[in-house]
Design a protein around this motif. Structure first.
Motif, PDB file in Angstrom:
ATOM      1  N   THR C 293       0.842  -1.205   0.000  1.00  0.00           N
ATOM      2  CA  THR C 293       0.000   0.000   0.000  1.00  0.00           C
ATOM      3  C   THR C 293       0.880   1.259   0.000  1.00  0.00           C
ATOM      4  O   THR C 293       0.601   2.223  -0.716  1.00  0.00           O
ATOM      5  CB  THR C 293      -0.924   0.004   1.234  1.00  0.00           C
ATOM      6  N   SER C 294       1.948   1.220   0.788  1.00  0.00           N
ATOM      7  CA  SER C 294       2.836   2.386   0.842  1.00  0.00           C
ATOM      8  C   SER C 294       3.522   2.623  -0.503  1.00  0.00           C
ATOM      9  O   SER C 294       3.777   3.760  -0.891  1.00  0.00           O
ATOM     10  CB  SER C 294       3.885   2.197   1.942  1.00  0.00           C
ATOM     11  N   LEU C 295       3.819   1.534  -1.216  1.00  0.00           N
ATOM     12  CA  LEU C 295       4.419   1.671  -2.549  1.00  0.00           C
ATOM     13  C   LEU C 295       3.417   2.319  -3.516  1.00  0.00           C
ATOM     14  O   LEU C 295       3.766   3.248  -4.257  1.00  0.00           O
ATOM     15  CB  LEU C 295       4.860   0.296  -3.072  1.00  0.00           C
ATOM     16  N   LEU C 296       2.178   1.837  -3.480  1.00  0.00           N
ATOM     17  CA  LEU C 296       1.156   2.421  -4.359  1.00  0.00           C
ATOM     18  C   LEU C 296       0.930   3.898  -4.030  1.00  0.00           C
ATOM     19  O   LEU C 296       0.751   4.725  -4.930  1.00  0.00           O
ATOM     20  CB  LEU C 296      -0.163   1.640  -4.234  1.00  0.00           C
ATOM     21  N   LYS C 297       0.968   4.216  -2.744  1.00  0.00           N
ATOM     22  CA  LYS C 297       0.839   5.634  -2.339  1.00  0.00           C
ATOM     23  C   LYS C 297       2.025   6.443  -2.872  1.00  0.00           C
ATOM     24  O   LYS C 297       1.888   7.600  -3.244  1.00  0.00           O
ATOM     25  CB  LYS C 297       0.801   5.756  -0.803  1.00  0.00           C
ATOM     26  N   ALA C 304      -4.041   8.028  -4.894  1.00  0.00           N
ATOM     27  CA  ALA C 304      -4.238   6.644  -4.450  1.00  0.00           C
ATOM     28  C   ALA C 304      -5.024   6.659  -3.147  1.00  0.00           C
ATOM     29  O   ALA C 304      -4.546   7.173  -2.139  1.00  0.00           O
ATOM     30  CB  ALA C 304      -2.890   5.973  -4.253  1.00  0.00           C
ATOM     31  N   THR C 305      -6.242   6.108  -3.194  1.00  0.00           N
ATOM     32  CA  THR C 305      -7.094   6.112  -2.001  1.00  0.00           C
ATOM     33  C   THR C 305      -7.615   4.709  -1.733  1.00  0.00           C
ATOM     34  O   THR C 305      -7.600   3.851  -2.630  1.00  0.00           O
ATOM     35  CB  THR C 305      -8.310   7.039  -2.206  1.00  0.00           C
ATOM     36  N   ALA C 306      -8.081   4.523  -0.496  1.00  0.00           N
ATOM     37  CA  ALA C 306      -8.646   3.213  -0.147  1.00  0.00           C
ATOM     38  C   ALA C 306      -9.794   2.889  -1.094  1.00  0.00           C
ATOM     39  O   ALA C 306      -9.988   1.749  -1.512  1.00  0.00           O
ATOM     40  CB  ALA C 306      -9.121   3.229   1.300  1.00  0.00           C
ATOM     41  N   LYS C 307     -10.530   3.918  -1.454  1.00  0.00           N
ATOM     42  CA  LYS C 307     -11.705   3.746  -2.294  1.00  0.00           C
ATOM     43  C   LYS C 307     -11.359   3.177  -3.667  1.00  0.00           C
ATOM     44  O   LYS C 307     -12.058   2.315  -4.184  1.00  0.00           O
ATOM     45  CB  LYS C 307     -12.384   5.107  -2.467  1.00  0.00           C
ATOM     46  N   ASN C 308     -10.252   3.669  -4.260  1.00  0.00           N
ATOM     47  CA  ASN C 308      -9.889   3.170  -5.593  1.00  0.00           C
ATOM     48  C   ASN C 308      -8.809   2.084  -5.533  1.00  0.00           C
ATOM     49  O   ASN C 308      -8.110   1.845  -6.518  1.00  0.00           O
ATOM     50  CB  ASN C 308      -9.499   4.332  -6.526  1.00  0.00           C
ATOM     51  N   GLY C 309      -8.700   1.432  -4.366  1.00  0.00           N
ATOM     52  CA  GLY C 309      -7.707   0.349  -4.252  1.00  0.00           C
ATOM     53  C   GLY C 309      -6.298   0.871  -4.485  1.00  0.00           C
ATOM     54  O   GLY C 309      -5.444   0.173  -5.015  1.00  0.00           O
ATOM     55  N   TYR C 310      -6.091   2.133  -4.083  1.00  0.00           N
ATOM     56  CA  TYR C 310      -4.774   2.777  -4.213  1.00  0.00           C
ATOM     57  C   TYR C 310      -4.254   2.726  -5.653  1.00  0.00           C
ATOM     58  O   TYR C 310      -3.065   2.554  -5.898  1.00  0.00           O
ATOM     59  CB  TYR C 310      -3.772   2.184  -3.215  1.00  0.00           C
ATOM     60  N   CYS C 311      -5.185   2.845  -6.601  1.00  0.00           N
ATOM     61  CA  CYS C 311      -4.861   2.872  -8.035  1.00  0.00           C
ATOM     62  C   CYS C 311      -4.296   1.542  -8.552  1.00  0.00           C
ATOM     63  O   CYS C 311      -3.678   1.493  -9.621  1.00  0.00           O
ATOM     64  CB  CYS C 311      -3.892   4.018  -8.391  1.00  0.00           C
ATOM     65  N   GLN C 497       6.629  14.332   6.679  1.00  0.00           N
ATOM     66  CA  GLN C 497       7.872  13.984   7.383  1.00  0.00           C
ATOM     67  C   GLN C 497       8.256  12.528   7.103  1.00  0.00           C
ATOM     68  O   GLN C 497       7.426  11.713   6.691  1.00  0.00           O
ATOM     69  CB  GLN C 497       7.711  14.232   8.889  1.00  0.00           C
ATOM     70  N   GLN C 498       9.524  12.236   7.370  1.00  0.00           N
ATOM     71  CA  GLN C 498      10.076  10.922   7.051  1.00  0.00           C
ATOM     72  C   GLN C 498       9.597   9.850   8.033  1.00  0.00           C
ATOM     73  O   GLN C 498       9.568  10.067   9.244  1.00  0.00           O
ATOM     74  CB  GLN C 498      11.618  10.978   7.099  1.00  0.00           C
ATOM     75  N   VAL C 499       9.290   8.678   7.492  1.00  0.00           N
ATOM     76  CA  VAL C 499       8.884   7.540   8.321  1.00  0.00           C
ATOM     77  C   VAL C 499      10.138   6.969   8.998  1.00  0.00           C
ATOM     78  O   VAL C 499      11.150   6.758   8.335  1.00  0.00           O
ATOM     79  CB  VAL C 499       8.190   6.457   7.455  1.00  0.00           C
ATOM     80  N   PRO C 500      10.089   6.727  10.322  1.00  0.00           N
ATOM     81  CA  PRO C 500      11.316   6.322  11.022  1.00  0.00           C
ATOM     82  C   PRO C 500      11.748   4.878  10.783  1.00  0.00           C
ATOM     83  O   PRO C 500      12.932   4.573  10.871  1.00  0.00           O
ATOM     84  CB  PRO C 500      10.960   6.521  12.497  1.00  0.00           C
ATOM     85  N   SER C 501      10.799   3.989  10.478  1.00  0.00           N
ATOM     86  CA  SER C 501      11.154   2.568  10.351  1.00  0.00           C
ATOM     87  C   SER C 501      10.033   1.862   9.613  1.00  0.00           C
ATOM     88  O   SER C 501       8.888   2.326   9.606  1.00  0.00           O
ATOM     89  CB  SER C 501      11.300   1.964  11.753  1.00  0.00           C
ATOM     90  N   PHE C 502      10.323   0.702   9.021  1.00  0.00           N
ATOM     91  CA  PHE C 502       9.245   0.038   8.279  1.00  0.00           C
ATOM     92  C   PHE C 502       8.147  -0.506   9.192  1.00  0.00           C
ATOM     93  O   PHE C 502       7.060  -0.831   8.731  1.00  0.00           O
ATOM     94  CB  PHE C 502       9.745  -0.992   7.269  1.00  0.00           C
ATOM     95  N   THR C 503       8.457  -0.574  10.481  1.00  0.00           N
ATOM     96  CA  THR C 503       7.381  -1.001  11.386  1.00  0.00           C
ATOM     97  C   THR C 503       6.302   0.088  11.492  1.00  0.00           C
ATOM     98  O   THR C 503       5.203  -0.177  11.971  1.00  0.00           O
ATOM     99  CB  THR C 503       7.928  -1.299  12.796  1.00  0.00           C
ATOM    100  N   ALA C 504       6.631   1.303  11.040  1.00  0.00           N
ATOM    101  CA  ALA C 504       5.644   2.386  11.071  1.00  0.00           C
ATOM    102  C   ALA C 504       4.857   2.503   9.765  1.00  0.00           C
ATOM    103  O   ALA C 504       3.959   3.333   9.647  1.00  0.00           O
ATOM    104  CB  ALA C 504       6.342   3.709  11.382  1.00  0.00           C
ATOM    105  N   LEU C 505       5.210   1.681   8.776  1.00  0.00           N
ATOM    106  CA  LEU C 505       4.448   1.725   7.521  1.00  0.00           C
ATOM    107  C   LEU C 505       3.070   1.119   7.747  1.00  0.00           C
ATOM    108  O   LEU C 505       2.897   0.225   8.568  1.00  0.00           O
ATOM    109  CB  LEU C 505       5.189   0.973   6.405  1.00  0.00           C
ATOM    110  N   SER C 506       2.126   1.629   6.983  1.00  0.00           N
ATOM    111  CA  SER C 506       0.740   1.256   7.256  1.00  0.00           C
ATOM    112  C   SER C 506       0.000   0.931   5.964  1.00  0.00           C
ATOM    113  O   SER C 506       0.384   1.374   4.880  1.00  0.00           O
ATOM    114  CB  SER C 506       0.097   2.439   7.975  1.00  0.00           C
ATOM    115  N   ASP C 507      -1.076   0.129   6.094  1.00  0.00           N
ATOM    116  CA  ASP C 507      -1.867  -0.195   4.905  1.00  0.00           C
ATOM    117  C   ASP C 507      -3.160   0.633   4.850  1.00  0.00           C
ATOM    118  O   ASP C 507      -4.099   0.285   4.147  1.00  0.00           O
ATOM    119  CB  ASP C 507      -2.180  -1.696   4.844  1.00  0.00           C
ATOM    120  N   ASP C 508      -3.185   1.750   5.624  1.00  0.00           N
ATOM    121  CA  ASP C 508      -4.395   2.573   5.590  1.00  0.00           C
ATOM    122  C   ASP C 508      -4.199   3.857   4.783  1.00  0.00           C
ATOM    123  O   ASP C 508      -5.027   4.769   4.843  1.00  0.00           O
ATOM    124  CB  ASP C 508      -4.847   2.906   7.023  1.00  0.00           C
ATOM    125  N   GLY C 509      -3.096   3.927   4.060  1.00  0.00           N
ATOM    126  CA  GLY C 509      -2.879   5.108   3.225  1.00  0.00           C
ATOM    127  C   GLY C 509      -2.202   6.255   3.952  1.00  0.00           C
ATOM    128  O   GLY C 509      -1.976   7.314   3.361  1.00  0.00           O
TER     129      GLY C 509
END
Lengths: 188, 242, 808
Positions: C293-297, C304-311, C497-509
């Motif tokens: 999801t983060s890649l699609l964003k 890229a939105t939840a509604k359109n399946g992040y394109c 701002q920059q994401v500190p670690s991949f544990t902070a990546l999210s699938d909610d956009g």
């Protein structure tokens, strides 16, 4: 005969590689003067990375007046500790060799020659080829009726010479265009 | 205190980092070469190569040995070339007291072909070369420009394996002794080539001729090596000692 | 590499196989020799005695293409002689798993083979699961169907006799390597395997590497200092270009390419996210939807939105099983199915097999865009020797490329270290970096779509795409940014701002990242970590040569992968003298551990192989297309017509293309009795496009040669330095004979087999140096990767009357 340090630098900088000490005589004080005229002295040091194998040895590029004057291994980098192989050691002559391509070149269909062009001209021409190919040949649905949005007839090959940033943006661009034939040195 | 190199051939992988680093630092032009059935290229030292890695391979029974010899000026303690050159013109070859570097000056550009040949023949390692057209003398100068600034010679910095070492002569001799003792465990005939006479000491694992015909000093036919050094010693001028 | 360059010094035993490290990664030998100085034994197994062999303790000549037989023999030796590290094997590998009834191996074929499609139905290659879905295990290793016993049975055929007769390696040499390397199967010793293209470039390439994985797991050499499976990646940034994926079959961060049968974002996630019910399995890929999801964003930004399946719907989808690699691309080009494309920083007209065919194929393009430092056989293919340019339709653009010293950015080395290189000087004349060419080129395309419309314009117009190329902008996006204000573990982050670690990546956009593996490389707290030059290290880190503050390394600055396998259940190092990580009672010290959970004995720990679904090292590896256990198969072109392991001569599933120009020599073809292997050399790079144009390098290696034994030379009446013709069923190549004792004839199944070796870096655009060696090699490839079999094909050789390609 007196020799200024600057003058001596000019001499070595011009690629005259002989260690001409005759004009200095053999007086060792003057030989010392020669020795202090190190060609890299006072040059800006820039860290670069060898563009060959995946050890990625770090290299110091010495730059003076915007020109590269020398390259050598970075002694502080913990992996190569200043060392370089034949290829890495030849970085200076690689960047300034006479075979470099200097301007965008264009070869028309059935032509026997290259023509020099400017970037604007080639980029707009390339964009036109890309769009026309895509508009004509993009496959939106496969035989089963599934949406595939795929441009089978266009491809990208290369390159492990690109930086991570370049790879990321090229991948993104190609997927946006629908390209699936994409490959590079990793498969060789 | 003079400087010295230790070239430990038992560590060399012939990556030719040294050969190329030397060429690049002195911005020496490339020779047009050909493949003639060996990796050693250019085939010999020349006006554009002060440093050359020599390749020599041997098959003994089923054992293969591939020896690499990064050849260069030995910066002799008492350089025969200096003696020879002095007979033509004093000071054409100088020896830098602080480093021990032996340096050919442009005075040699005035030398006749016979004079130059005489200087080359005096070298027990066959090192000196010249550009035939300009008579530009060419050989390793110990990167005196770098060394005087406290930097390593280009070839030593580039070496990945610890083959090329450089420092105070006493340090290099100590390192040579230590390395030799270690190498001797596997190679009882290992040796240090001409260590007393030169500033570039080679550690060889086996007979010198298995590396290069001139890995150790080769005297002209009429002289032994000792005689050779003795004969030139007398002709040394006070210049190098001043 | 599981480990990294400096770590090689920690090895007690170094097996260099499928690599000529001293010639192709020369600086690696700094670390190989450090290990040797400390007492390590260095072994080189390779057809040719090279500069690597010269500095190894011993060289073992082997027939090219028989590495699985060699490695299988070692696995058999380890199992038969009890040389494996039993606790490690039981605790950390899947040796104890019970393989389901139905999995079989008979006479060279695994169960599920369909000869028509030349593929396996892999459904029988599976484990018995308990009621919770966790694999059943027998820690006593006695169950006849546990992985350990199936392995033992499988490799029992790989006795010294059989292995020697196929590989051409003497029995003494086999014993010597087997006994030396397997001595590392104890906790206090480590052995490393260094391999490179000598292993991948075979129709059994992946299984070559699997054989190393199995051996290293049996010996407990994974996760430890001085151990590992160390792929010496081939090219300058090939690690980075793989991670960021200029490849057809995956997308950045090692996620599958979207497929036609995964029509929606949800379908993609469902098909690609593994589920484990074992509470002790980290099953790291369960997080894949966050990374995807983060890649699609990253690609489509605010669009890229939840509604359109992040394109997701806009992306191209490949067909299941479709192959879009070089080999198939050029075959389609040959068949006029390809219109145009880009070839940048690559010289396939020299470096892809069967050059005669691919050169012809390129003529069929309408248009071609290239970007290079120099003219190459690819950019100038339209006027190659023997071709009338007036008959070649292709419109060719050749863009001048900036050299490494003329641009900035990051590259990733083989040990996964991320390094930043600054721009030293401005690009030569009008040269540009790839980025400075592709960003405006795409903007031109975007402008055309906005202006004119066209097919599926939104796939292009909705892209998150900048106006100009700024490298560090992309370095930031690769790490990833928050797309809205977010709190992570009490720290507030603002949008952008920059994401500190991949544990902070999210699938909610709420996050974007162009590559989750690099998240943490460029943070608010640490800045651009690729630029770090701080030698600071703890005593424990210094002891094994870890530099945690120098540059940065993926993932999360972990320098040795699977390092939780280097400690026991209490978190204590198996080898305290070379500890990688250690549980100090409260936290892990040393390297960054493979997951921060407490040690296993706490009951809250996780199995160490966190990237595999069940958490154990895969001795039985069901994911490959050619079998879960390696098996010896001959190269497609082979000097023999049978081997003692089975009746299956070559891989039953190798890939190939078929055209009138794709001929193959039959097994043991008397017209082509000599084995050819191809390689790079120290002084030139790959297809040679860059280095042939550097006069100082051309001086050192000026022309194409073929290395051959004096015995073969005598047989053929060839003298050292002679011009010769090397011929395969596909083409012929001129070369200079390099007759050398470093090539030895081998005894294979009782008869003499000769090997010859040639570099492939010379080409016609550097006149007089020779032309593509790959005119000889076949378009056959590994079933998993489609990497072609450059390392073993069959040729003949004769003295040439005259040479036209090489200046004598």
């Amino acid at each position: 005969m007196s020799y200024t340090r600057r003058g001596f630098l000019k001499l070595t900088g011009a690629g005259v590689a002989c260690l001409s000490l005759s004009q200095l005589g053999f007086d060792l004080t003057e030989a010392r003067a020669y020795a202090t005229s190190l060609k890299t002295k006072g040059a800006k040091e820039v860290i670069t990375i060898c563009p060959f194998c995946s050890v990625s040895c770090h290299i110091i590029a010495h730059v003076r007046d915007g020109k590269l004057i020398s390259t050598e291994g970075d002694p502080d980098f913990p992996i190569n500790e200043g060392a370089l192989c034949a290829k890495g050691a030849a970085l200076l002559s690689m960047s300034r060799n006479e075979h470099r391509i200097k301007k965008p070149l264009y070869r028309a269909p059935y032509s026997e020659k290259w023509e020099e062009k400017d970037w604007d001209w080639v980029l707009s021409k390339i964009a036109r080829r890309v769009k026309d190919t895509r508009d004509k040949e993009l496959i939106e649905k496969n035989d089963k009726g599934q949406t595939v949005n795929r441009l089978d007839s266009m491809f990208l090959l290369g390159t492990s010479h690109a930086s991570n940033e370049e790879c990321a943006l090229i991948h993104q661009a190609m997927r946006g265009l629908g390209v699936v034939h994409m490959d590079h040195q990793a498969r060789i | 205190m003079s400087k010295a190199f230790l070239i430990d051939t038992t560590r060399c992988t012939a990556c030719r980092g040294c050969q190329l680093a030397c060429k690049e630092w002195y911005e020496l032009p490339a020779n047009k070469t050909k493949q003639v059935g060996t990796h050693q290229n250019p085939p010999d030292l020349n006006a554009n190569n002060y440093k050359l890695v020599r390749f020599n391979e041997h098959l003994d029974g089923e054992t293969i040995t591939w020896n690499f010899f990064p050849d260069q000026c030995r910066h002799c303690i008492e350089p025969p070339c200096q003696g020879a050159a002095d007979t033509v013109e004093e000071g054409a070859v100088i020896k830098d007291e602080a480093t021990g570097a032996v340096i050919f000056t442009d005075k040699m550009a005035q030398f006749s072909t016979e004079d130059l040949d005489y200087v080359r023949e005096s070298c027990p390692y066959d090192i000196p070369r010249w550009d035939a057209k300009t008579k530009r003398p060419a050989k390793c100068v110990m990167c005196i420009d770098r060394v005087r600034e406290g930097m390593l010679p280009a070839c030593v910095l580039a070496c990945p394996t610890g083959t090329m070492n450089f420092g105070e002569r006493s340090e290099m001799l100590a390192l040579a002794k230590e390395r030799l003792a270690k190498v001797k465990k596997d190679h009882p005939n290992a040796m240090l080539a001409d260590q007393e006479d030169v500033s570039v000491i080679y550690l060889l694992a086996e007979a010198p001729e298995r590396y290069h015909t001139k890995a150790v000093a080769q005297a002209p036919a009429r002289n032994t090596r000792k005689q050779l050094f003795a004969s030139v010693r007398s002709s040394l001028t006070s210049v190098s000692k001043s | 590499m599981t480990n990294h360059w400096i770590d090689i010094k920690n090895a007690d035993s170094i097996l260099i196989i499928g690599s000529n490290a001293a010639e192709h990664h020369p600086v690696s030998f700094k670390w190989v020799l450090r290990a040797k100085d400390a007492g390590a034994t260095v072994m080189h197994v390779d057809p040719k005695f090279s500069r690597t062999s010269a500095r190894s303790d011993f060289h073992v000549p082997i027939r090219s293409g028989t590495d699985i037989a060699f490695m299988g023999g070692m696995i058999n030796y380890v199992l038969e002689n009890g040389r494996y590290y039993k606790d490690y094997v039981v605790d950390y590998t899947n040796a104890s798993y019970i393989v389901s009834e139905g999995f079989e191996f008979n006479d060279g074929l695994f169960s599920g083979y369909d000869p028509k499609s030349r593929t396996y139905d892999q459904s029988s290659w599976k484990f018995d699961l308990d009621s919770k879905g966790v694999p059943k295990k027998d820690p006593s290793l006695k169950h006849p169907r546990c992985v350990f016993n199936l392995l033992k049975k499988h490799f029992s055929r790989y006795n010294i006799e059989n292995v020697s007769s196929v590989t051409g390696v003497s029995k003494d040499n086999l014993q010597k390597v087997y006994s030396t390397f397997s001595s590392t199967g104890t906790p206090d010793k480590a052995g490393t395997i260094m391999y490179a293209l000598g292993w991948t470039q075979h129709t059994v390439g992946v299984q070559n590497i699997r054989s190393a994985a199995i051996l290293q797991l049996l010996l407990g050499n994974i996760g430890v200092a001085g151990g590992g499976i160390n792929a010496l990646r081939g090219e300058p940034n090939v690690q980075g270009s793989t991670d960021h994926t200029l490849l057809y079959h995956i997308i950045p961060g090692y996620m599958a390419m979207p497929r036609a049968d995964w029509q929606t974002y949800d379908a993609y996630n469902k098909a690609n996210t593994p589920v484990s019910t074992d509470p002790h399995s980290a099953n790291w890929w369960q997080h894949k939807p966050k990374y995807f999801t983060s890649l699609l964003k990253g690609w489509y930004g605010e669009n890229a939105t939840a509604k359109n399946g992040y394109c997701y719907g806009l992306l191209p989808k490949i067909e299941k099983g479709a192959d879009h690699s070089y080999m198939f691309l050029f075959d389609r080009m040959y068949n006029n199915e390809i219109t145009g494309g880009f070839i940048i920083g690559l010289n396939p007209m020299n470096s892809v097999p069967n050059s005669n065919k691919v050169r012809k194929a390129l003529d069929n393009l309408d248009w071609l865009v290239t970007q290079e430092l120099h003219h190459s056989e690819t950019t100038d293919n339209w006027h190659r020797p023997g071709v009338d340019p007036k008959k070649v339709k292709t419109e060719v653009f050749l863009l001048p490329s900036a050299h490494r010293v003329e641009k900035e950015g990051t590259v990733t080395n083989s040990g996964r270290w991320l390094g930043w290189h600054d721009k030293a000087i401005e690009p030569e004349a009008d040269a540009r970096s790839f980025g400075a060419a592709f960003v405006p080129m795409m903007n031109e395309v975007r402008a055309l779509y906005k202006e004119e419309g066209g097919k599926l314009p939104e796939a292009i117009t909705l892209l998150n795409w900048p106006k100009t190329y700024n490298p560090e902008y992309w370095t930031r996006l690769i790490n990833g940014q928050f797309t809205k204000d977010t709190v992570v573990k009490g720290t507030k982050y603002k949008k952008g701002q920059q994401v500190p670690s991949f544990t902070a990546l999210s699938d909610d956009g709420s996050t974007m990242s162009l590559n989750w593996l690099y998240t943490g490389s460029y943070t608010e707290e640490g800045g651009n970590k690729a630029k770090r030059r701080n030698p600071q290290q703890t005593k424990m880190q210094a002891n094994i040569g870890l530099y945690p503050n120098w540059a940065w390394c993926w993932p999360v600055n972990r320098r040795i992968l699977y390092n939780r396998a280097s400690v026991n259940a209490d978190g204590m190092p198996l080898n305290p003298k070379k500890a990688v990580i250690k549980w100090d009672g409260k936290k892990w010290v040393g390297d960054v551990p493979d997951g921060g959970w407490k040690p296993l004995s706490s009951g809250k720990g996780k199995h160490p192989f966190i990237m595999s679904k069940h958490g154990h090292g895969q001795i039985f590896g069901p994911g490959r297309k050619d079998g879960p256990i390696p098996e010896h198969y001959e190269p497609v072109e082979t000097p023999i017509d049978s081997h003692p392991f089975s009746k299956q001569l070559s891989s039953p599933v190798y890939k190939f293309v078929d055209s009138s120009m794709d001929k193959l020599a039959k097994p043991a073809d008397p017209n082509f009795p000599i084995v050819l292997t191809t390689y790079s050399l120290t002084e030139h790079w790959c297809g040679g496009g860059e280095t042939r144009n550097v006069p100082n390098l051309l001086e050192a290696e000026p022309q194409l040669y073929v290395e051959m034994s004096p015995e073969l030379a005598e047989e053929k009446g060839i003298a050292n330095g002679d011009g010769v013709i090397v011929e395969s069923i596909r083409g012929k190549v001129e070369a200079i004979a390099m007759v050398t004792v470093r090539m030895r004839p081998l005894k294979v199944k009782g008869k003499t087999v000769h090997l010859v070796g040639m570099p492939f870096c010379f080409g016609w655009t550097t006149p007089g140096t020779g032309d593509s060696t790959n005119r000889l090699t076949p378009s056959v490839g590994d079933p998993n990767t489609t990497i072609p079999e450059y390392k073993a094909s069959c040729v003949n050789i004769r003295k040439a009357d005259k040479l036209t390609e090489i200046e004598m």
